[in-house]
Design a protein around this motif. Structure first.
Motif, PDB file in Angstrom:
ATOM      1  N   GLY A   1      -6.487   0.704   0.518  1.00  0.00           N
ATOM      2  CA  GLY A   1      -6.076  -0.560   1.021  1.00  0.00           C
ATOM      3  C   GLY A   1      -6.942  -1.491   1.077  1.00  0.00           C
ATOM      4  O   GLY A   1      -6.989  -2.352   2.088  1.00  0.00           O
ATOM      5  N   SER A   2      -7.901  -1.342   0.264  1.00  0.00           N
ATOM      6  CA  SER A   2      -8.990  -2.488   0.295  1.00  0.00           C
ATOM      7  C   SER A   2      -8.643  -3.882   0.273  1.00  0.00           C
ATOM      8  O   SER A   2      -7.656  -4.381  -0.553  1.00  0.00           O
ATOM      9  N   ASP A   3      -9.231  -4.767   0.900  1.00  0.00           N
ATOM     10  CA  ASP A   3      -8.927  -6.196   0.963  1.00  0.00           C
ATOM     11  C   ASP A   3      -9.146  -6.660  -0.466  1.00  0.00           C
ATOM     12  O   ASP A   3      -9.100  -7.826  -0.732  1.00  0.00           O
TER      13      ASP A   3
ATOM     14  N   ARG B   1       0.900  -1.060  -0.098  1.00  0.00           N
ATOM     15  CA  ARG B   1       0.138   0.018  -0.173  1.00  0.00           C
ATOM     16  C   ARG B   1       0.799   1.391  -0.078  1.00  0.00           C
ATOM     17  O   ARG B   1       0.487   2.227  -0.699  1.00  0.00           O
ATOM     18  N   GLN B   2       2.059   1.289   0.712  1.00  0.00           N
ATOM     19  CA  GLN B   2       2.810   2.417   0.810  1.00  0.00           C
ATOM     20  C   GLN B   2       3.392   2.692  -0.591  1.00  0.00           C
ATOM     21  O   GLN B   2       3.846   3.808  -0.907  1.00  0.00           O
ATOM     22  N   ASN B   3       3.660   1.819  -1.540  1.00  0.00           N
ATOM     23  CA  ASN B   3       4.417   1.889  -2.784  1.00  0.00           C
ATOM     24  C   ASN B   3       3.270   1.843  -3.907  1.00  0.00           C
ATOM     25  O   ASN B   3       3.850   1.223  -5.038  1.00  0.00           O
ATOM     26  N   ASN B   4       2.067   2.413  -3.548  1.00  0.00           N
ATOM     27  CA  ASN B   4       1.185   2.631  -4.657  1.00  0.00           C
ATOM     28  C   ASN B   4       1.341   3.634  -5.519  1.00  0.00           C
ATOM     29  O   ASN B   4       0.419   3.723  -6.398  1.00  0.00           O
TER      30      ASN B   4
ATOM     31  N   ALA C   1      -9.413   3.731  -6.376  1.00  0.00           N
ATOM     32  CA  ALA C   1      -9.916   3.816  -5.203  1.00  0.00           C
ATOM     33  C   ALA C   1      -9.669   2.852  -4.153  1.00  0.00           C
ATOM     34  O   ALA C   1      -9.228   2.976  -3.190  1.00  0.00           O
ATOM     35  N   PHE C   2      -9.973   1.476  -4.571  1.00  0.00           N
ATOM     36  CA  PHE C   2      -9.521   0.351  -3.936  1.00  0.00           C
ATOM     37  C   PHE C   2      -8.120   0.350  -3.538  1.00  0.00           C
ATOM     38  O   PHE C   2      -7.969  -0.093  -2.449  1.00  0.00           O
ATOM     39  N   ILE C   3      -7.260   0.675  -4.237  1.00  0.00           N
ATOM     40  CA  ILE C   3      -5.872   0.596  -3.952  1.00  0.00           C
ATOM     41  C   ILE C   3      -5.400   1.690  -2.933  1.00  0.00           C
ATOM     42  O   ILE C   3      -4.783   1.328  -1.732  1.00  0.00           O
TER      43      ILE C   3
ATOM     44  N   ALA D   1      -8.782  -4.987  -3.267  1.00  0.00           N
ATOM     45  CA  ALA D   1      -7.982  -4.421  -4.428  1.00  0.00           C
ATOM     46  C   ALA D   1      -7.621  -5.421  -5.477  1.00  0.00           C
ATOM     47  O   ALA D   1      -7.496  -5.169  -6.595  1.00  0.00           O
ATOM     48  N   LYS D   2      -6.885  -6.588  -4.862  1.00  0.00           N
ATOM     49  CA  LYS D   2      -6.501  -7.418  -5.941  1.00  0.00           C
ATOM     50  C   LYS D   2      -7.692  -8.123  -7.037  1.00  0.00           C
ATOM     51  O   LYS D   2      -7.113  -8.017  -8.127  1.00  0.00           O
ATOM     52  N   HIS D   3      -8.605  -8.471  -6.478  1.00  0.00           N
ATOM     53  CA  HIS D   3      -9.725  -8.556  -7.303  1.00  0.00           C
ATOM     54  C   HIS D   3     -10.234  -7.772  -8.277  1.00  0.00           C
ATOM     55  O   HIS D   3     -10.310  -8.056  -9.507  1.00  0.00           O
ATOM     56  N   VAL D   4     -10.286  -6.450  -7.875  1.00  0.00           N
ATOM     57  CA  VAL D   4     -10.767  -5.254  -8.965  1.00  0.00           C
ATOM     58  C   VAL D   4      -9.526  -5.278  -9.956  1.00  0.00           C
ATOM     59  O   VAL D   4      -9.651  -4.967 -11.007  1.00  0.00           O
ATOM     60  N   LEU D   5      -8.441  -5.226  -9.462  1.00  0.00           N
ATOM     61  CA  LEU D   5      -7.050  -4.982  -9.985  1.00  0.00           C
ATOM     62  C   LEU D   5      -6.998  -6.157 -11.295  1.00  0.00           C
ATOM     63  O   LEU D   5      -6.836  -5.673 -12.491  1.00  0.00           O
ATOM     64  N   LYS D   6      -7.344  -7.283 -11.004  1.00  0.00           N
ATOM     65  CA  LYS D   6      -7.572  -8.261 -12.141  1.00  0.00           C
ATOM     66  C   LYS D   6      -8.373  -7.888 -13.266  1.00  0.00           C
ATOM     67  O   LYS D   6      -8.001  -8.153 -14.528  1.00  0.00           O
ATOM     68  N   GLU D   7      -9.523  -7.377 -13.013  1.00  0.00           N
ATOM     69  CA  GLU D   7     -10.559  -6.751 -13.866  1.00  0.00           C
ATOM     70  C   GLU D   7     -10.002  -5.817 -14.713  1.00  0.00           C
ATOM     71  O   GLU D   7     -10.358  -5.520 -15.892  1.00  0.00           O
ATOM     72  N   CYS D   8      -9.440  -4.895 -13.937  1.00  0.00           N
ATOM     73  CA  CYS D   8      -8.629  -3.510 -14.398  1.00  0.00           C
ATOM     74  C   CYS D   8      -7.871  -4.044 -15.493  1.00  0.00           C
ATOM     75  O   CYS D   8      -7.830  -3.458 -16.692  1.00  0.00           O
TER      76      CYS D   8
END
Length: 116
Positions: A67-69, A10-13, A62-64, A71-78
Motif C-alpha cells: 500500500g505504498s504512497d 489496496r483490498q482489491n489488489n 511490492a509497492f502495491i 504505488a501509482k508512480h511505479v505502476l505508470k513505469e510498469c
C-alpha cells in the motif's frame, strides 16, 4: 503530488498482483529461452526488455502489496515497460515470446484497471 491508493483499492489488489506475477514468470522464462535461440544477437533487445519488465513488475507488486504512497508512480513505469516488452516479444515467432507478449498485455490491462 502523488495520490495514495485508497484502502478499498489496496483490498482489491489480488487481480493485479496475479497478473504481475504471471508477467514476471513469463518474462523470466522468455529471457532464458531467448538465450537458447540460434541467433541470440537478434534476441538481445527482447532479453533486455524481458529482464527490465520482470524487475519493474517485482517492485510494482511490492509497492502495491504494502500500500505504498508511491504505488501509482511505479505502476505508470510498469505499464510503460510492459507495453514495450509486449511490442518487442510480439515481433518474434517463438512460443516463449508469444506467451510473454500475452502476459505483458494482460499485465498492462490489469495495471490500467487497477490505476483507474
Amino acid at each position: 503530488m502523488l495520490m495514495p491508493l485508497s484502502p478499498r483499492t489496496r483490498q482489491n489488489n489480488s487481480a493485479v498482483l496475479d497478473a504481475i506475477s504471471r508477467c514476471i514468470a513469463a518474462c523470466e522464462l522468455c529471457a532464458d529461452a531467448c538465450l537458447d535461440e540460434k541467433d541470440v544477437a537478434m534476441m538481445v533487445p527482447c532479453i533486455r526488455l524481458d529482464r527490465d519488465c520482470a524487475d519493474i513488475c517485482r517492485i510494482t507488486a511490492a509497492f502495491i502489496a504494502r500500500g505504498s504512497d508511491y504505488a501509482k508512480h511505479v505502476l505508470k513505469e510498469c505499464m510503460e515497460i510492459c507495453r514495450k516488452c509486449h511490442t518487442e516479444c510480439a515481433k518474434h515467432p517463438h512460443d516463449h515470446c508469444i506467451q510473454c507478449a500475452k502476459a505483458c498485455q494482460a499485465c498492462l490491462e490489469a495495471c490500467q484497471a487497477y490505476a483507474g
